[in-house]
Design an enzyme around this catalytic site. Structure first.
Site, short mmCIF file in Angstrom:
data_model
loop_
_atom_site.label_atom_id
_atom_site.label_comp_id
_atom_site.label_asym_id
_atom_site.label_seq_id
_atom_site.Cartn_x
_atom_site.Cartn_y
_atom_site.Cartn_z
N GLY A 40 0.80 -1.22 0.00
CA GLY A 40 0.00 0.00 0.00
C GLY A 40 0.83 1.27 0.00
O GLY A 40 0.52 2.22 -0.73
N ASP A 61 10.48 -7.37 -1.71
CA ASP A 61 9.20 -7.88 -1.20
C ASP A 61 9.18 -9.38 -1.46
O ASP A 61 9.53 -9.82 -2.56
CB ASP A 61 8.03 -7.19 -1.90
CG ASP A 61 6.72 -7.35 -1.13
OD1 ASP A 61 6.34 -8.50 -0.84
OD2 ASP A 61 6.09 -6.33 -0.81
N ASN A 69 -5.28 -7.21 -1.96
CA ASN A 69 -4.30 -6.11 -2.05
C ASN A 69 -4.79 -4.98 -2.95
O ASN A 69 -4.39 -3.82 -2.79
CB ASN A 69 -2.97 -6.62 -2.63
CG ASN A 69 -2.29 -7.68 -1.80
OD1 ASN A 69 -1.56 -8.50 -2.35
ND2 ASN A 69 -2.50 -7.69 -0.49
N LEU A 70 -5.63 -5.30 -3.91
CA LEU A 70 -5.93 -4.36 -4.99
C LEU A 70 -6.76 -3.17 -4.54
O LEU A 70 -6.87 -2.18 -5.27
CB LEU A 70 -6.64 -5.09 -6.13
CG LEU A 70 -5.88 -6.28 -6.74
CD1 LEU A 70 -6.64 -6.85 -7.92
CD2 LEU A 70 -4.46 -5.89 -7.13
N GLN A 71 -7.31 -3.22 -3.34
CA GLN A 71 -8.08 -2.10 -2.80
C GLN A 71 -7.19 -0.91 -2.47
O GLN A 71 -7.65 0.22 -2.37
CB GLN A 71 -8.86 -2.60 -1.57
CG GLN A 71 -9.35 -1.56 -0.60
CD GLN A 71 -8.46 -1.49 0.64
OE1 GLN A 71 -7.39 -2.09 0.70
NE2 GLN A 71 -8.91 -0.74 1.63
N ARG A 72 -5.89 -1.15 -2.36
CA ARG A 72 -4.98 -0.05 -1.98
C ARG A 72 -3.62 -0.12 -2.66
O ARG A 72 -2.92 0.88 -2.75
CB ARG A 72 -4.75 -0.05 -0.45
CG ARG A 72 -4.04 -1.31 0.05
CD ARG A 72 -4.23 -1.56 1.53
NE ARG A 72 -3.58 -2.81 1.93
CZ ARG A 72 -4.09 -4.03 1.72
NH1 ARG A 72 -5.26 -4.15 1.11
NH2 ARG A 72 -3.44 -5.10 2.12
N LYS A 85 5.09 -9.76 -6.16
CA LYS A 85 4.87 -8.32 -6.17
C LYS A 85 6.01 -7.56 -6.84
O LYS A 85 5.79 -6.55 -7.50
CB LYS A 85 4.66 -7.81 -4.73
CG LYS A 85 3.31 -8.16 -4.15
CD LYS A 85 3.10 -7.52 -2.79
CE LYS A 85 1.72 -7.87 -2.24
NZ LYS A 85 1.49 -7.28 -0.90
N ASP A 129 4.72 -3.21 6.93
CA ASP A 129 3.54 -3.10 7.78
C ASP A 129 3.72 -3.74 9.15
O ASP A 129 2.74 -4.06 9.81
CB ASP A 129 2.32 -3.71 7.08
CG ASP A 129 2.53 -5.18 6.72
OD1 ASP A 129 3.60 -5.73 7.05
OD2 ASP A 129 1.63 -5.77 6.11
N CYS A 186 -3.31 -5.04 9.70
CA CYS A 186 -4.26 -4.52 8.71
C CYS A 186 -5.36 -5.53 8.41
O CYS A 186 -6.51 -5.16 8.19
CB CYS A 186 -3.48 -4.17 7.44
SG CYS A 186 -4.47 -3.74 6.01
#
Length: 240
Positions: A40, A61, A69-72, A85, A129, A186
């Site tokens: 994100g 990564d 994941n695609l929401q952010r 990624k 994170d 998260c």
């Protein structure tokens, strides 16, 4: 090294910008940045540093793209779900700016390998994170004398700061490690996608400032963002 005609057109708005100009753009072209995490926060950091013309971007990564994941994580797309990624990030950078060299590091950063990764770059941007990883990255950067842009988000809020050699360090901001149980993930509490965009873009801005010498970086200052109130607050640390 002079800019090609395509680079001159691509970076035209930087080249006419007082405080950046040709000298600043050359500094960006000569710079190398390691982005820790292609999620994100890493997504806007990678996107804006690639667009700005940072000469070499490394991304570390260990994870693969997941549908949630695609929401952010706006570097990735539906058709990259399941792909590493770093691979997805590399494709994004290549499509955005062919003048940026991209180095993928498909690995989990640890106490044992952090120093090796950090050593190969001028500057590090950490968007991971979890606190333990952020502590490891900060320690590696401090030991190597490398500037670090550090960001974090949770739910509707975020924060960003900068650590530089000789300035206030990670332990000035976090004298003691918090209990991991007090740091909900998260996956449990959620995060509003746009918050990662705000904080990640601020991280990219701080990296550009450090590279070009523009403005006043967030050294010894923690910038807090409250998304619900649309309010920024600044806290000083490490002043003695």
């Amino acid at each position: 090294m002079p800019f090609s005609p395509d680079e001159t057109r691509r970076y035209a708005r930087h080249l006419v910008l007082r405080g950046v100009g040709g000298e600043g753009q050359q500094k960006l072209k000569a710079a190398s940045v390691l982005v820790v995490g292609a999620g994100g926060l890493g997504s806007p950091v990678i996107a804006y540093l690639a667009a700005a013309g940072v000469g070499r971007l490394g991304v570390i990564d260990h994870d693969a793209v997941g549908l949630s994941n695609l929401q952010r994580q706006v570097l990735h797309r539906t058709d990259t779900v399941g792909a590493p990624k770093v691979e997805s990030a590399g494709a994004f950078v290549a499509a955005l700016n062919p003048f940026v060299a991209f180095t993928p590091h498909q690995a989990r950063i640890t106490q044992d390998n952090a120093a090796g990764f950090v050593a190969g770059y001028d500057l590090v941007a950490d968007g991971t994170d979890n606190f333990a990883t952020r502590r490891i990255v900060a320690a590696a950067c401090a030991a190597a004398g490398k500037p670090l842009v550090s960001g974090a988000v949770s739910m509707f809020d975020g924060q960003v700061t900068v650590f530089v050699p000789g300035g206030p360090g990670f332990r000035d901001l976090y004298p003691a490690d918090p209990d991991e149980a007090d740091l909900p993930a998260c996956e449990i509490v959620g995060v509003l996608g746009a918050v990662t965009g705000v904080v990640g873009t601020l991280m990219a801005m701080e990296a550009i400032k450090l590279i070009t010498g523009l403005g006043e970086p967030l050294v010894g200052r923690l910038l807090l963002y409250d998304g619900r109130a649309a309010r920024f607050t600044e806290l000083a640390y490490g002043a003695g």
